[in-house]
Design a protein around this motif. Structure first.
Motif, PDB file in Angstrom:
ATOM      1  N   LEU A 148       0.674   2.665  10.010  1.00  0.00           N
ATOM      2  CA  LEU A 148      -0.637   2.026   9.801  1.00  0.00           C
ATOM      3  C   LEU A 148      -1.232   2.466   8.450  1.00  0.00           C
ATOM      4  CD1 LEU A 148      -3.081   0.408  11.036  1.00  0.00           C
ATOM      5  CD2 LEU A 148      -3.890   2.590  11.943  1.00  0.00           C
ATOM      6  N   VAL A 149      -1.144   3.779   8.183  1.00  0.00           N
ATOM      7  CA  VAL A 149      -1.682   4.319   6.916  1.00  0.00           C
ATOM      8  C   VAL A 149      -0.985   3.671   5.719  1.00  0.00           C
ATOM      9  CG1 VAL A 149      -1.809   6.419   5.484  1.00  0.00           C
ATOM     10  CG2 VAL A 149      -2.410   6.525   7.918  1.00  0.00           C
ATOM     11  N   CYS A 150       0.328   3.447   5.866  1.00  0.00           N
ATOM     12  CA  CYS A 150       1.119   2.899   4.756  1.00  0.00           C
ATOM     13  C   CYS A 150       1.024   1.381   4.651  1.00  0.00           C
ATOM     14  CB  CYS A 150       2.599   3.254   4.939  1.00  0.00           C
ATOM     15  SG  CYS A 150       2.930   5.019   4.867  1.00  0.00           S
ATOM     16  N   GLY A 151       0.505   0.745   5.683  1.00  0.00           N
ATOM     17  CA  GLY A 151       0.509  -0.725   5.712  1.00  0.00           C
ATOM     18  C   GLY A 151      -0.893  -1.319   5.764  1.00  0.00           C
ATOM     19  N   PRO A 152      -1.300  -1.789   6.942  1.00  0.00           N
ATOM     20  CA  PRO A 152      -2.577  -2.517   7.026  1.00  0.00           C
ATOM     21  C   PRO A 152      -3.798  -1.696   6.596  1.00  0.00           C
ATOM     22  CG  PRO A 152      -1.272  -2.829   9.032  1.00  0.00           C
ATOM     23  CD  PRO A 152      -0.535  -1.823   8.207  1.00  0.00           C
ATOM     24  N   LEU A 173      -3.899   0.694   4.360  1.00  0.00           N
ATOM     25  CA  LEU A 173      -3.844   0.767   2.886  1.00  0.00           C
ATOM     26  C   LEU A 173      -4.356  -0.549   2.278  1.00  0.00           C
ATOM     27  CD1 LEU A 173      -2.940   1.958   0.150  1.00  0.00           C
ATOM     28  CD2 LEU A 173      -0.581   1.339   0.741  1.00  0.00           C
ATOM     29  N   ASP A 174      -3.920  -1.660   2.840  1.00  0.00           N
ATOM     30  CA  ASP A 174      -4.387  -2.963   2.326  1.00  0.00           C
ATOM     31  C   ASP A 174      -5.915  -3.073   2.440  1.00  0.00           C
ATOM     32  OD1 ASP A 174      -1.770  -3.633   1.896  1.00  0.00           O
ATOM     33  OD2 ASP A 174      -1.567  -4.804   3.750  1.00  0.00           O
ATOM     34  N   ALA A 175      -6.449  -2.540   3.557  1.00  0.00           N
ATOM     35  CA  ALA A 175      -7.897  -2.690   3.799  1.00  0.00           C
ATOM     36  C   ALA A 175      -8.730  -1.822   2.853  1.00  0.00           C
ATOM     37  CB  ALA A 175      -8.211  -2.338   5.256  1.00  0.00           C
ATOM     38  N   VAL A 176      -8.232  -0.646   2.498  1.00  0.00           N
ATOM     39  CA  VAL A 176      -9.029   0.227   1.616  1.00  0.00           C
ATOM     40  C   VAL A 176      -8.791  -0.075   0.137  1.00  0.00           C
ATOM     41  CG1 VAL A 176      -9.031   2.143   3.284  1.00  0.00           C
ATOM     42  CG2 VAL A 176      -7.296   2.116   1.463  1.00  0.00           C
ATOM     43  N   ARG A 177      -7.688  -0.733  -0.156  1.00  0.00           N
ATOM     44  CA  ARG A 177      -7.225  -0.875  -1.547  1.00  0.00           C
ATOM     45  C   ARG A 177      -8.304  -1.344  -2.533  1.00  0.00           C
ATOM     46  NH1 ARG A 177      -6.309  -0.033  -5.676  1.00  0.00           N
ATOM     47  NH2 ARG A 177      -4.521  -0.366  -7.045  1.00  0.00           N
ATOM     48  N   PRO A 178      -9.164  -2.310  -2.159  1.00  0.00           N
ATOM     49  CA  PRO A 178     -10.162  -2.764  -3.158  1.00  0.00           C
ATOM     50  C   PRO A 178     -11.159  -1.674  -3.553  1.00  0.00           C
ATOM     51  CG  PRO A 178     -10.028  -4.287  -1.281  1.00  0.00           C
ATOM     52  CD  PRO A 178      -9.217  -3.092  -0.916  1.00  0.00           C
ATOM     53  N   PHE A 179     -11.270  -0.616  -2.775  1.00  0.00           N
ATOM     54  CA  PHE A 179     -12.330   0.369  -3.013  1.00  0.00           C
ATOM     55  C   PHE A 179     -11.834   1.678  -3.606  1.00  0.00           C
ATOM     56  CE2 PHE A 179     -13.371  -2.075   0.882  1.00  0.00           C
ATOM     57  CZ  PHE A 179     -14.437  -2.805   0.372  1.00  0.00           C
ATOM     58  N   VAL A 180     -10.526   1.880  -3.705  1.00  0.00           N
ATOM     59  CA  VAL A 180     -10.024   3.216  -4.046  1.00  0.00           C
ATOM     60  C   VAL A 180      -9.097   3.187  -5.254  1.00  0.00           C
ATOM     61  CG1 VAL A 180     -10.169   3.852  -1.596  1.00  0.00           C
ATOM     62  CG2 VAL A 180      -7.968   3.174  -2.535  1.00  0.00           C
ATOM     63  N   LYS A 181      -9.066   4.338  -5.939  1.00  0.00           N
ATOM     64  CA  LYS A 181      -8.194   4.464  -7.109  1.00  0.00           C
ATOM     65  C   LYS A 181      -7.076   5.472  -6.830  1.00  0.00           C
ATOM     66  CE  LYS A 181      -9.079   5.984 -11.890  1.00  0.00           C
ATOM     67  NZ  LYS A 181     -10.207   6.374 -12.753  1.00  0.00           N
ATOM     68  N   TRP A 182      -7.316   6.348  -5.845  1.00  0.00           N
ATOM     69  CA  TRP A 182      -6.407   7.464  -5.564  1.00  0.00           C
ATOM     70  C   TRP A 182      -6.013   7.486  -4.097  1.00  0.00           C
ATOM     71  CZ3 TRP A 182      -5.216   9.971  -9.965  1.00  0.00           C
ATOM     72  CH2 TRP A 182      -6.129   9.940 -11.019  1.00  0.00           C
ATOM     73  N   ALA A 183      -4.891   8.156  -3.827  1.00  0.00           N
ATOM     74  CA  ALA A 183      -4.498   8.415  -2.434  1.00  0.00           C
ATOM     75  C   ALA A 183      -4.082   9.873  -2.300  1.00  0.00           C
ATOM     76  CB  ALA A 183      -3.348   7.513  -2.027  1.00  0.00           C
ATOM     77  N   ASP A 184      -4.265  10.405  -1.108  1.00  0.00           N
ATOM     78  CA  ASP A 184      -4.034  11.813  -0.832  1.00  0.00           C
ATOM     79  C   ASP A 184      -3.358  11.895   0.537  1.00  0.00           C
ATOM     80  OD1 ASP A 184      -4.285  14.594  -0.748  1.00  0.00           O
ATOM     81  OD2 ASP A 184      -6.448  14.591  -1.130  1.00  0.00           O
ATOM     82  N   VAL A 185      -2.659  12.996   0.779  1.00  0.00           N
ATOM     83  CA  VAL A 185      -2.094  13.236   2.108  1.00  0.00           C
ATOM     84  C   VAL A 185      -2.220  14.720   2.412  1.00  0.00           C
ATOM     85  CG1 VAL A 185       0.269  13.366   1.108  1.00  0.00           C
ATOM     86  CG2 VAL A 185      -0.010  13.017   3.560  1.00  0.00           C
TER      87      VAL A 185
END
Ligand SMILES: N=CN[C@@H](CCC(=O)O)C(=O)O
Ligand SMILES: [Zn+2]
Length: 407
Positions: A176-180, A182-194
């Protein structure tokens, strides 16, 4: 002059620029024009301006750049903190408590809480902030956190991979984190973390998250080596992450790998390929009773470091970068100049914002030079040394954020 209002700040006792040459000027002046710095130099040579501020011998630094925080949350974790002070150790599981409170809060409430935390940070000299998501942990609530963060702070990092939520299957949640999600947050974020740590995400799951987020065009960072030695640092290096954060437990190989990422970097000019910044979080280390990150050893090995507050309700409920700088000097054995640099230029480096000027249109933050964003922090003290010499004393006298007087 450009027609924008200009402000001359004169009679600065110590101007710690944190610029490429690491200059510290005495009896200095700065001119702000609109959102930018338009002049710096000796006070005796300062040009006229529309407005004049007499610093009366006080020190001026770049505003703090807080490159690691978690500001989108509701509730607090006082009980967990009390238990920790009574001897219980920190575990990632506490994140679930904040997730419950965050999901229950309205958009308006979350926005109000986040804005209040930003205001608290700015009142203490912070002028550029990052925040992560990570207390939503389902598609709708992560997207909501990202949207609120984008409206509230300067840089947003997607941390859907903070904890596997209660009842979820770890592999399915990672999908879910890697797919839907990610698509949903993508317009708002520049970075990703784990959060690559025992009790959070495994090396394999972290690798999947980093790959998907990199493929989606996000810059990367990793929460790593916080609770013990582990794969976080090596993963961050392998993926060319902008930063690896926490770094409490480092092997010699980890330090060597981080240093290797900076081998092409010219620290005297701030040019060359950026490596992976090691972000130290001393307030978090104290609050979780972990050993302080080895900032001294990292700098000595040639690694660029950042200092950040890691404001969050579980491990570090503070926005005070001054506290982090004080601790870095008194207990991590950094010089005052190194600690201030890590909390200004170092944070900017971790966010890819240390360079930029009139020519390329994206203004640098975290250092004081002509063409950079006018983010200034005037202390109630004649030098930055007072940050360590007078621990715990609120020393912020005035703050300019993008040229606007905020304090
Ligand atoms: N380490 C992971 N995340 C946070 C803590 C989150 C929490 O416990 O709420 C941190 O940076 O320390
Ligand atoms: Zn964190």
């Amino acid at each position: 002059m450009s027609g924008q209002t200009s402000t001359l700040i004169s009679n600065i006792g110590e101007l710690m620029t944190q610029d490429a040459e690491h200059r510290v000027l005495k009896d200095a002046a700065v001119v702000i024009e609109g959102e930018r710095i338009s002049w710096i130099g000796p006070a005796s040579e300062a040009p006229a301006a529309d407005e004049h501020v007499d610093a009366e011998g006080r020190a001026v630094l770049p505003g703090w750049v807080d490159s690691h925080s978690h500001l989108i949350f509701a509730g607090d974790r006082t009980a967990e903190f009390e238990a920790r002070m009574a001897g219980q150790s920190y575990s990632a599981g506490g994140i679930a408590v904040t997730t419950g409170a965050t999901r229950a809060a309205s958009d308006e409430e979350l926005t109000r809480l986040a804005a209040g935390r930003v205001a608290e940070a700015v009142s203490q000299g912070t002028t550029y902030l990052e925040s992560k998501t990570g207390y939503g942990l389902d598609l709708e609530n992560e997207a909501r956190s990202a949207r609120i963060a984008a409206a509230t702070v300067d840089e947003v990092t997607y941390l859907g991979a903070h904890l596997v939520p209660a009842g979820a299957d770890a592999e399915a949640y990672t999908d879910l984190v890697c797919g839907p999600m990610l698509d949903a947050v993508r317009p708002f974020v520049k970075w990703a973390d784990v959060f690559c740590e025992r009790g959070a995400f495994t090396e394999e799951q972290s690798r999947r998250v980093l790959t998907a987020c990199r493929d989606a065009g996000l810059g990367l960072r990793v929460h790593g080596n916080q609770l013990g030695e582990g794969p976080g640092v090596q993963l961050a290096v392998e993926f060319g992450a902008a930063s690896v954060d926490h770094v409490n437990y480092l092997s010699a190989a980890d330090i060597e790998a981080l240093a290797g990422t900076w081998s092409g970097w010219d620290a005297s000019t701030g040019t060359g390929p950026r490596g992976t910044v090691a972000t130290c979080l001393p307030a978090c280390d104290l609050s979780t009773r972990q050993p302080l990150a080895p900032g001294r050893a990292l700098i000595d090995a040639g690694v660029q470091i950042a200092l950040a507050a890691n404001c969050n309700p579980g491990t570090s409920y503070t926005s005070s970068i001054a506290f982090c700088v004080t601790t870095a000097v008194l207990q991590m054995h950094l010089s005052v100049h190194e600690a201030v640099r890590a909390a200004t230029y170092g944070g900017a480096l971790a966010l890819g914002r240390e360079s930029g000027n009139d020519v390329d249109g994206e203004r640098a933050v975290g250092s004081i030079a002509v063409g950079h964003r006018a983010d200034l922090h005037m202390l109630k003290a004649p030098s930055a040394t007072h940050l360590a010499y007078r621990p715990g004393i609120p020393l912020t006298f005035a703050v300019w954020r993008a040229g606007v007087r905020a304090v």
